[in-house]
Design a protein around this motif. Structure first.
Motif, short mmCIF file in Angstrom:
data_model
loop_
_atom_site.label_atom_id
_atom_site.label_comp_id
_atom_site.label_asym_id
_atom_site.label_seq_id
_atom_site.Cartn_x
_atom_site.Cartn_y
_atom_site.Cartn_z
N THR A 172 0.82 -1.21 0.00
CA THR A 172 0.00 0.00 0.00
C THR A 172 0.85 1.26 0.00
O THR A 172 0.54 2.23 -0.69
CB THR A 172 -0.95 -0.01 1.22
N ARG A 173 1.93 1.29 0.78
CA ARG A 173 2.81 2.47 0.83
C ARG A 173 3.42 2.77 -0.54
O ARG A 173 3.47 3.92 -0.98
CB ARG A 173 3.92 2.23 1.87
N HIS A 174 3.87 1.75 -1.23
CA HIS A 174 4.45 1.92 -2.57
C HIS A 174 3.39 2.48 -3.53
O HIS A 174 3.68 3.38 -4.32
CB HIS A 174 5.01 0.58 -3.08
N PHE A 175 2.18 1.95 -3.43
CA PHE A 175 1.09 2.43 -4.28
C PHE A 175 0.79 3.90 -4.00
O PHE A 175 0.65 4.71 -4.93
CB PHE A 175 -0.15 1.56 -4.05
N ARG A 176 0.71 4.28 -2.73
CA ARG A 176 0.48 5.69 -2.36
C ARG A 176 1.58 6.59 -2.90
O ARG A 176 1.32 7.69 -3.40
CB ARG A 176 0.37 5.85 -0.85
N ASP A 177 2.83 6.15 -2.76
CA ASP A 177 3.97 6.94 -3.26
C ASP A 177 3.88 7.12 -4.77
O ASP A 177 4.17 8.20 -5.29
CB ASP A 177 5.29 6.30 -2.87
N PRO B 51 -4.55 27.75 -9.56
CA PRO B 51 -5.13 26.72 -8.70
C PRO B 51 -4.18 26.28 -7.60
O PRO B 51 -2.96 26.46 -7.69
CB PRO B 51 -5.34 25.55 -9.68
N LEU B 52 -4.73 25.68 -6.56
CA LEU B 52 -3.93 25.02 -5.55
C LEU B 52 -3.60 23.63 -6.09
O LEU B 52 -4.50 22.89 -6.47
CB LEU B 52 -4.68 24.92 -4.23
N VAL B 53 -2.31 23.31 -6.15
CA VAL B 53 -1.87 22.03 -6.72
C VAL B 53 -1.15 21.23 -5.64
O VAL B 53 -0.33 21.77 -4.88
CB VAL B 53 -0.93 22.26 -7.92
N PHE B 54 -1.47 19.94 -5.58
CA PHE B 54 -0.87 19.03 -4.61
C PHE B 54 -0.09 17.96 -5.37
O PHE B 54 -0.61 17.33 -6.29
CB PHE B 54 -1.98 18.39 -3.77
N HIS B 55 1.19 17.79 -5.00
CA HIS B 55 2.05 16.80 -5.67
C HIS B 55 3.08 16.28 -4.68
O HIS B 55 3.70 17.07 -3.96
CB HIS B 55 2.75 17.45 -6.87
N SER B 56 3.25 14.99 -4.66
CA SER B 56 4.28 14.35 -3.85
C SER B 56 4.20 14.78 -2.38
O SER B 56 5.21 15.03 -1.74
CB SER B 56 5.66 14.64 -4.44
N GLY B 57 2.95 14.88 -1.87
CA GLY B 57 2.75 15.17 -0.46
C GLY B 57 2.86 16.61 -0.05
O GLY B 57 2.90 16.92 1.15
N GLN B 58 2.90 17.54 -1.01
CA GLN B 58 3.00 18.96 -0.66
C GLN B 58 2.27 19.84 -1.67
O GLN B 58 2.03 19.44 -2.79
CB GLN B 58 4.45 19.38 -0.53
N SER C 27 1.22 9.64 -5.61
CA SER C 27 1.60 11.02 -5.26
C SER C 27 2.35 11.72 -6.38
O SER C 27 2.52 12.93 -6.34
CB SER C 27 2.43 11.04 -3.98
N GLN C 28 2.79 10.98 -7.39
CA GLN C 28 3.49 11.58 -8.52
C GLN C 28 2.53 12.24 -9.51
O GLN C 28 2.96 12.94 -10.42
CB GLN C 28 4.36 10.54 -9.22
N PHE C 29 1.24 12.03 -9.32
CA PHE C 29 0.23 12.67 -10.16
C PHE C 29 -0.22 13.94 -9.46
O PHE C 29 -0.78 13.90 -8.37
CB PHE C 29 -0.96 11.73 -10.37
N ALA C 30 0.04 15.08 -10.07
CA ALA C 30 -0.37 16.36 -9.49
C ALA C 30 -1.89 16.50 -9.61
O ALA C 30 -2.47 16.18 -10.64
CB ALA C 30 0.32 17.51 -10.21
N THR C 31 -2.51 16.96 -8.53
CA THR C 31 -3.96 17.16 -8.53
C THR C 31 -4.30 18.54 -8.04
O THR C 31 -3.52 19.18 -7.34
CB THR C 31 -4.68 16.14 -7.61
#
Length: 168
Positions: free
Chosen positions: A15-20, A155-162, A23-27
């Motif tokens: 699951t951790r690998h999947f989440r990481d 826009p507010l963009v979230f990528h790689s946990g930030q 996180s490479q997809f900016a939203t």
């Protein structure tokens, strides 16, 4: 029509690998708002927002099965998807927190159906709660957009946990 493909192959990741990897997809970042039966407001931060259809105008977002707000969102007829601007990271954090009053210090107006529209957002979509699809550990909500407005801004963009700095 809801169809399923044959079963997927056995996964070779945790699951951790999947989440990481996800996180490479900016939203973009949204706050979904609604009203409880007692008149109080409820809101939560969600990055799982997407368009589905132009005719009829449909959007989707998802909510974890374990969320305390699940009964409210599944039971309500309407909600508002507020798309945050680059200056509103604090709103994303506030509505993702465990605060009891997430609306404390937040400016908003009410939609035609009485749901909060946050001030200063890039766009908002007032939706009829059209359908829900349980999948895995989430429920996918499909909303039929009844009203929407926008204000072109970064826009507010979230990528790689930030949150990322953006410019318009």
């Amino acid at each position: 029509m809801h169809t399923r493909s044959p079963r997927a192959q056995v996964r070779e990741f945790d699951t951790r690998h999947f989440r990481d990897a996800l996180s490479q997809f900016a939203t973009g970042v949204t706050v979904i708002t609604t009203r409880l039966a007692n008149g109080a407001f409820l809101g939560l931060t969600a990055s799982s927002f997407n368009s589905v259809s132009l005719d009829p105008p449909l959007i989707l977002w998802s909510l974890g099965n374990a969320a305390n707000s699940m009964p409210v969102f599944t039971g309500n007829s309407h909600y508002v998807v507020n798309v945050l601007s680059s200056e509103q990271a604090w709103l994303a954090e506030q509505f993702a927190s465990r605060k009891t009053d997430r609306f404390d210090g937040v400016e908003y107006t009410l939609s035609r159906t009485g749901h909060p529209i946050l001030s200063g957002v890039s766009a908002w979509f007032e939706c009829h709660n059209r359908s829900r699809y349980p999948e895995g550990d989430h429920v996918i909500f499909v909303g039929e957009v009844e009203h929407c407005e926008f204000s072109p801004q970064a826009p507010l963009v979230f990528h790689s946990g930030q949150f990322l700095p953006t410019s318009k």
